[in-house]
Scaffold this motif. Structure first.
Motif, PDB file in Angstrom:
ATOM      1  N   GLN A   1      65.023 120.700  35.537  1.00 57.88           N
ATOM      2  CA  GLN A   1      64.032 120.040  34.682  1.00 57.88           C
ATOM      3  C   GLN A   1      63.452 118.842  35.430  1.00 57.88           C
ATOM      4  O   GLN A   1      64.192 117.940  35.836  1.00 57.88           O
TER       5      GLN A   1
ATOM      6  N   GLU B   1      66.590 117.491  37.279  1.00 58.42           N
ATOM      7  CA  GLU B   1      67.973 117.518  36.824  1.00 58.42           C
ATOM      8  C   GLU B   1      68.444 118.968  36.828  1.00 58.42           C
ATOM      9  O   GLU B   1      67.748 119.855  36.316  1.00 58.42           O
TER      10      GLU B   1
ATOM     11  N   ILE C   1      72.843 123.906  33.961  1.00 63.97           N
ATOM     12  CA  ILE C   1      73.455 125.206  34.211  1.00 63.97           C
ATOM     13  C   ILE C   1      73.111 126.236  33.128  1.00 63.97           C
ATOM     14  O   ILE C   1      72.939 125.892  31.952  1.00 63.97           O
ATOM     15  N   ARG C   2      73.009 127.478  33.537  1.00 65.03           N
ATOM     16  CA  ARG C   2      72.821 128.616  32.622  1.00 65.03           C
ATOM     17  C   ARG C   2      73.770 129.713  33.061  1.00 65.03           C
ATOM     18  O   ARG C   2      74.132 129.801  34.235  1.00 65.03           O
TER      19      ARG C   2
ATOM     20  N   PRO D   1      74.176 125.829  28.034  1.00 64.56           N
ATOM     21  CA  PRO D   1      75.468 125.138  28.175  1.00 64.56           C
ATOM     22  C   PRO D   1      76.241 124.984  26.871  1.00 64.56           C
ATOM     23  O   PRO D   1      77.464 125.119  26.872  1.00 64.56           O
TER      24      PRO D   1
ATOM     25  N   LEU E   1      80.005 125.500  27.482  1.00 67.29           N
ATOM     26  CA  LEU E   1      80.663 124.290  27.988  1.00 67.29           C
ATOM     27  C   LEU E   1      81.850 123.825  27.142  1.00 67.29           C
ATOM     28  O   LEU E   1      82.856 123.371  27.688  1.00 67.29           O
TER      29      LEU E   1
ATOM     30  N   ASP F   1      82.108 121.737  37.842  1.00 68.68           N
ATOM     31  CA  ASP F   1      81.306 120.660  38.430  1.00 68.68           C
ATOM     32  C   ASP F   1      81.174 120.840  39.940  1.00 68.68           C
ATOM     33  O   ASP F   1      80.097 120.644  40.508  1.00 68.68           O
TER      34      ASP F   1
ATOM     35  N   ASN G   1      75.021 116.765  36.582  1.00 65.26           N
ATOM     36  CA  ASN G   1      75.883 116.207  35.534  1.00 65.26           C
ATOM     37  C   ASN G   1      77.358 116.326  35.935  1.00 65.26           C
ATOM     38  O   ASN G   1      77.818 117.401  36.317  1.00 65.26           O
TER      39      ASN G   1
ATOM     40  N   ASP H   1      73.966 108.691  31.722  1.00 67.94           N
ATOM     41  CA  ASP H   1      73.327 109.703  30.883  1.00 67.94           C
ATOM     42  C   ASP H   1      73.533 109.367  29.403  1.00 67.94           C
ATOM     43  O   ASP H   1      74.479 108.669  29.055  1.00 67.94           O
ATOM     44  N   ASP H   2      72.684 109.905  28.566  1.00 69.75           N
ATOM     45  CA  ASP H   2      72.833 109.783  27.110  1.00 69.75           C
ATOM     46  C   ASP H   2      73.069 108.347  26.672  1.00 69.75           C
ATOM     47  O   ASP H   2      73.849 108.090  25.752  1.00 69.75           O
TER      48      ASP H   2
ATOM     49  N   ARG I   1      67.903 111.159  24.053  1.00 66.66           N
ATOM     50  CA  ARG I   1      66.687 111.663  23.408  1.00 66.66           C
ATOM     51  C   ARG I   1      66.652 111.414  21.913  1.00 66.66           C
ATOM     52  O   ARG I   1      65.587 111.425  21.304  1.00 66.66           O
TER      53      ARG I   1
ATOM     54  N   GLY J   1      64.020 113.597  26.656  1.00 64.60           N
ATOM     55  CA  GLY J   1      63.563 114.316  25.458  1.00 64.60           C
ATOM     56  C   GLY J   1      62.161 113.939  25.005  1.00 64.60           C
ATOM     57  O   GLY J   1      61.899 113.885  23.799  1.00 64.60           O
TER      58      GLY J   1
ATOM     59  N   GLU K   1      58.764 114.770  23.973  1.00 68.89           N
ATOM     60  CA  GLU K   1      58.184 116.039  23.547  1.00 68.89           C
ATOM     61  C   GLU K   1      56.699 115.935  23.211  1.00 68.89           C
ATOM     62  O   GLU K   1      56.028 116.944  23.032  1.00 68.89           O
TER      63      GLU K   1
ATOM     64  N   GLY L   1      61.390 115.682  29.742  1.00 71.72           N
ATOM     65  CA  GLY L   1      61.361 116.305  28.425  1.00 71.72           C
ATOM     66  C   GLY L   1      60.423 117.489  28.387  1.00 71.72           C
ATOM     67  O   GLY L   1      59.711 117.762  29.352  1.00 71.72           O
ATOM     68  N   TYR L   2      60.490 118.198  27.267  1.00 69.62           N
ATOM     69  CA  TYR L   2      59.699 119.414  27.132  1.00 69.62           C
ATOM     70  C   TYR L   2      58.211 119.166  27.328  1.00 69.62           C
ATOM     71  O   TYR L   2      57.478 120.039  27.771  1.00 69.62           O
TER      72      TYR L   2
ATOM     73  N   PRO M   1      63.445 122.899  31.177  1.00 73.34           N
ATOM     74  CA  PRO M   1      64.205 123.280  32.371  1.00 73.34           C
ATOM     75  C   PRO M   1      63.719 124.647  32.828  1.00 73.34           C
ATOM     76  O   PRO M   1      63.560 125.560  32.011  1.00 73.34           O
TER      77      PRO M   1
HETATM   78  P1  C2E Z   1      71.949 116.544  29.146  1.00 66.71           P
HETATM   79  O1  C2E Z   1      72.555 116.115  30.432  1.00 66.71           O
HETATM   80  O2  C2E Z   1      71.571 115.489  28.201  1.00 66.71           O
HETATM   81  O3  C2E Z   1      70.775 117.451  29.526  1.00 66.71           O
HETATM   82  C1  C2E Z   1      69.573 117.452  28.855  1.00 66.71           C
HETATM   83  C2  C2E Z   1      69.559 118.496  27.826  1.00 66.71           C
HETATM   84  O4  C2E Z   1      68.466 118.232  26.934  1.00 66.71           O
HETATM   85  C3  C2E Z   1      69.275 119.897  28.390  1.00 66.71           C
HETATM   86  O5  C2E Z   1      69.928 120.847  27.571  1.00 66.71           O
HETATM   87  C4  C2E Z   1      67.795 120.047  28.227  1.00 66.71           C
HETATM   88  O6  C2E Z   1      67.370 121.392  28.118  1.00 66.71           O
HETATM   89  C5  C2E Z   1      67.569 119.338  26.924  1.00 66.71           C
HETATM   90  N1  C2E Z   1      66.208 118.797  26.849  1.00 66.71           N
HETATM   91  C6  C2E Z   1      65.432 118.353  27.852  1.00 66.71           C
HETATM   92  N2  C2E Z   1      64.261 117.933  27.381  1.00 66.71           N
HETATM   93  C7  C2E Z   1      64.276 118.101  26.044  1.00 66.71           C
HETATM   94  C8  C2E Z   1      63.373 117.863  25.010  1.00 66.71           C
HETATM   95  O7  C2E Z   1      62.262 117.384  25.203  1.00 66.71           O
HETATM   96  N3  C2E Z   1      63.753 118.171  23.754  1.00 66.71           N
HETATM   97  C9  C2E Z   1      64.950 118.711  23.488  1.00 66.71           C
HETATM   98  N4  C2E Z   1      65.263 118.985  22.227  1.00 66.71           N
HETATM   99  N5  C2E Z   1      65.857 118.960  24.450  1.00 66.71           N
HETATM  100  C10 C2E Z   1      65.520 118.658  25.726  1.00 66.71           C
HETATM  101  P2  C2E Z   1      70.866 121.903  28.174  1.00 66.71           P
HETATM  102  O8  C2E Z   1      70.327 122.388  29.456  1.00 66.71           O
HETATM  103  O9  C2E Z   1      71.144 122.863  27.103  1.00 66.71           O
HETATM  104  O10 C2E Z   1      72.154 121.060  28.519  1.00 66.71           O
HETATM  105  C11 C2E Z   1      72.904 120.520  27.515  1.00 66.71           C
HETATM  106  C12 C2E Z   1      73.963 119.639  28.087  1.00 66.71           C
HETATM  107  O11 C2E Z   1      74.902 120.416  28.845  1.00 66.71           O
HETATM  108  C13 C2E Z   1      73.457 118.632  29.053  1.00 66.71           C
HETATM  109  O12 C2E Z   1      72.956 117.544  28.396  1.00 66.71           O
HETATM  110  C14 C2E Z   1      74.672 118.308  29.844  1.00 66.71           C
HETATM  111  O13 C2E Z   1      75.467 117.360  29.177  1.00 66.71           O
HETATM  112  C15 C2E Z   1      75.396 119.618  29.858  1.00 66.71           C
HETATM  113  N6  C2E Z   1      75.157 120.294  31.154  1.00 66.71           N
HETATM  114  C16 C2E Z   1      74.125 121.052  31.496  1.00 66.71           C
HETATM  115  N7  C2E Z   1      74.273 121.507  32.760  1.00 66.71           N
HETATM  116  C17 C2E Z   1      75.424 121.009  33.220  1.00 66.71           C
HETATM  117  C18 C2E Z   1      76.129 121.104  34.461  1.00 66.71           C
HETATM  118  O14 C2E Z   1      75.685 121.737  35.426  1.00 66.71           O
HETATM  119  N8  C2E Z   1      77.309 120.466  34.557  1.00 66.71           N
HETATM  120  C19 C2E Z   1      77.804 119.746  33.530  1.00 66.71           C
HETATM  121  N9  C2E Z   1      78.964 119.136  33.694  1.00 66.71           N
HETATM  122  N10 C2E Z   1      77.187 119.629  32.355  1.00 66.71           N
HETATM  123  C20 C2E Z   1      75.995 120.250  32.193  1.00 66.71           C
END
Ligand code: C2E
Ligand code: CA
Ligand code: CA
Length: 665
Positions: free
Chosen positions: A434, A448, A451-452, A463, A467, A480, A507, A569-570, A593, A627, A629, A647-648, A653
């Protein structure tokens, strides 16, 4: 007369030889055993041998004057060696009976006092020609009376203490006889010393002494043998103990726990009671070993086992099942006892561990199940407790009781574990990227990695679909590292194909971030793929930092020195504050977000975001809003002076193939 002289000489010489041999045998024993009482017995027999040798010489020279210097010296040697014999013999016996060592200085003092007394008694009337009877009193009557007292006292003492061996009974009896013999002799000698037949009495006692000395000597040998046997037994027991117990902590091992449980369960149901099977896992124990060393780790495990064994609730079983997990079984009647036991267990573990002047603090998680409520086999109950423990740990709860729905999840996890490991092997995971937009330059700041899972049956999984399982299975570190490897490879690949370096943010979970191997393994990756460190960024959450501020700080400093960026993050969802973050050399703060979401409609969120940006800038950190949008959100963030957005609205992503199209443009 001459015949008598020869006979006496032989008598004492035989004595001396017998005791010399006994002393030698004891010496051999001492070399084999090294116990203190054998040492003193052996010395005492040497003294006895000396006394008998002196007597041999005395008997041989009996015709010379008793007041001559030679005779006085011989008498002194005889008396003192005999006194030393008695004192050392009794000291040895005392040690053997009590089985407690005696300080050397006491032994030296007692033996020295006996030695001095003997010489005193010898010398008092030594050169006074007329005082035959006084001399006799000092050299025979008085000492014999004292020996009588000592032997009787010893008989009494050994009667009061528990017999150690058969030979201690023999010794007791011989002491009584022996004590009596000395009393009788000292009595007789006071009244009848002038009688003609008294010399016959003396001869009788001399023979008697050979017999009793022999009895004493042989009881010593029997005693030794008994001691040898029990030492061999205890060595055997120890070997057995070590086989069944865990040698580090002295607790039962897994097999032994399983062996012991059925009996406990039978007993409990007989008395209408229940058993609680607590399984304890020490949190983050691995880090104790890594930070303080294995020796400290071993010490702490031993200490934990000791605390559990000695605990108030008197557990039926304390066992160590593996590295840092313990089982604690206790019988109870009422449920209220369980919560008290749990509190107690947590308190026991939480008490600081002192090692090398350091206070080490630990916590544990507990999972538990009940017999007969949850199961009736030891194996099952341990499994159920383990399942409960697993739940406690993955939800970060201190204790958790087993419940039936866990089993469903347990089975699910078992299947998932296999699938995830296989997926890593088959490379079914894919990184989506993303973009992050820099608001100052309006250019791509970086991407960023997210993972899928290309699941063979279920299609592309996000995730949040896997996850939580990865986390529950404690596979986050593995995942990781897998992602880090993929990300570095991607950076290198893009550079090769498009001549441009793209920063990739990865991450990192809390567990992985606290692993001391993280920094060296990242270093190795960068070297392997020839990637400059400033194109890798790590995203950690505030909670990672807060768990162990110092170690997080150390790691971040190390990463920063290498040139790797770290962002939070977050931000805003955890329990840290900017005040803490000020101390950390992080580069970027990513506002969660949820704040951005409502910012346009919700005044208070807008205020929060505004102050987050201002504070972050005040601390010299860059700010990224997650985030985004809508156009409105983007506009607001621009006016707030936010540094970057993601963000979207910018881009979802996207797969690598899609991202590459973006590069080409
Ligand atoms: P995160 O690190 O906060 O990653 C951002 C998440 O917010 C991503 O979801 C992304 O798709 C989503 N996002 C981005 N922009 C927007 C937006 O505008 N609106 C909304 N509603 N969502 C948005 P994703 O890819 O499903 O990942 C979810 C969480 O999973 C991530 O949160 C992160 O904590 C974890 N994650 C993802 N990939 C990895 C990885 O490779 N390793 C680890 N350890 N954790 C991961
Ligand atoms: Ca992230
Ligand atoms: Ca985030």
């Amino acid at each position: 007369m001459n015949e008598q002289l020869v006979a006496n000489t032989f008598l004492y010489l035989t004595n001396a030889i017998v005791f010399g041999v006994l002393a030698f045998l004891l010496w051999q024993f001492y070399r084999g055993f090294g116990s203190q009482h054998v040492k003193y017995w052996q010395f005492s027999l040497q003294a006895l041998t000396t006394s008998q040798l002196t007597m041999t010489v005395k008997a041989f020279t009996a015709l010379s004057s008793p007041t001559s210097v030679v005779q006085v010296v011989l008498e002194g040697i005889y008396q003192s060696s005999y006194f030393v014999f008695v004192s050392l013999f009794l000291i040895g016996l005392y040690i053997a009976q009590t089985q407690k060592p005696l300080a050397r200085r006491y032994v030296v003092a007692i033996a020295g006092a006996s030695f001095a007394t003997a010489w005193l008694f010898t010398l008092v009337y030594a050169f006074a020609d007329g005082h035959v009877y006084d001399r006799f009193f000092m050299r025979e009557t008085l000492p014999e009376f004292l020996f009588g007292l000592a032997y009787m006292g010893m008989a009494f003492f050994s009667y009061r203490t528990a017999p150690v061996h058969v030979s201690s009974r023999i010794m007791q009896v011989s002491f009584v006889i022996y004590g009596l013999r000395f009393f009788v002799f000292s009595m007789l000698s006071t009244f009848m010393v002038a009688e003609v037949w008294f010399s016959q009495v003396i001869r009788f006692f001399a023979f008697f002494d050979i017999g009793s000395h022999a009895v004493i000597g042989f009881s010593m040998l029997i005693w030794m043998q008994g001691a040898e046997r029990s030492a061999a037994n205890s060595a055997k027991n120890k070997a057995q103990y070590l086989g069944r117990h865990d040698s580090l902590t002295g607790s039962l091992n897994r097999e032994q726990v399983l062996e012991k449980m059925p009996e406990l369960m039978r007993n409990a149901s007989k008395h209408n009671k229940q058993l609680s099977i607590f399984l304890l896992d020490i949190k983050r124990f691995k880090f104790i070993n890594d930070t303080y060393g294995l020796k400290t780790g071993d010490y702490i495990l031993g200490e934990i086992a000791r605390r559990l064994r000695d605990s108030l609730f008197q557990p039926q079983i304390v066992g160590r099942l593996s590295g840092d997990s313990f089982v604690y079984v206790f019988e109870f009647e009422h449920r209220q006892q369980i919560s008290r036991a749990l509190n107690h267990l947590h308190e026991l573990i939480a008490r600081p561990y002192q090692y090398d002047g350091q206070d080490i603090m630990l916590q544990c998680s507990v999972g538990y199940s009940f017999y007969p409520e949850h199961g009736d086999s030891a194996e099952t109950l341990l499994q159920l407790s383990n399942l409960a423990l697993f739940h406690a740990e993955s939800r970060n709860e201190a204790s958790k009781q087993y419940s039936d729905d866990m089993q469903v999840q347990g089975r699910h996890l078992l299947a998932v574990e296999k699938a995830i490991k296989l997926a890593m092997e088959r490379d079914e995971f894919e990184l989506y990227f993303q973009p992050q937009l820099n608001l100052l330059t309006n250019k791509l700041e970086g991407v960023e990695a997210l993972i899928r899972w290309n699941h063979p049956d279920d299609g592309l999984l996000t995730p949040n679909q896997f996850l939580p399982d990865v986390d529950a299975l404690a596979l986050n570190s593995a995942l990781d590292n897998y992602v880090l490897d993929k990300a570095c490879r991607a950076i290198a690949r893009w550079h090769q194909a498009y001549r441009r370096w793209v920063t990739v943010a990865v991450n990192i979970t809390a567990v992985e971030f606290q692993d001391p191997k993280l920094v060296p393994s990242i270093q190795a990756l960068l070297l392997r793929y020839d990637v400059p460190p400033n194109y890798l960024e790590l995203e950690i959450t505030e909670n990672v930092v807060m768990t162990d501020l110092q170690s997080a700080m150390d790691t971040i400093v190390e990463l920063q020195t290498m040139g790797i960026k770290v962002s939070i993050d977050d931000f805003g969802t955890g329990y840290s504050s900017l005040a803490y973050l000020r101390k950390l050399p992080i580069d970027k703060i990513k506002i969660d977000r949820s704040f951005i979401n409502e910012m346009a409609e919700n005044d208070s969120d807008l205020t929060i975001v505004k102050s987050m940006v201002r504070l972050s800038h005040g601390l010299g950190k860059r700010v990224l809003a997650e985030g985004v949008e809508t156009q409105t959100q983007l506009d607001i963030l621009r006016t707030l002076d936010c540094d970057a957005v993601q963000g979207y609205f910018i881009s979802k992503p996207i797969s690598e193939a899609d991202l590459v199209k973006y590069f080409k443009r």
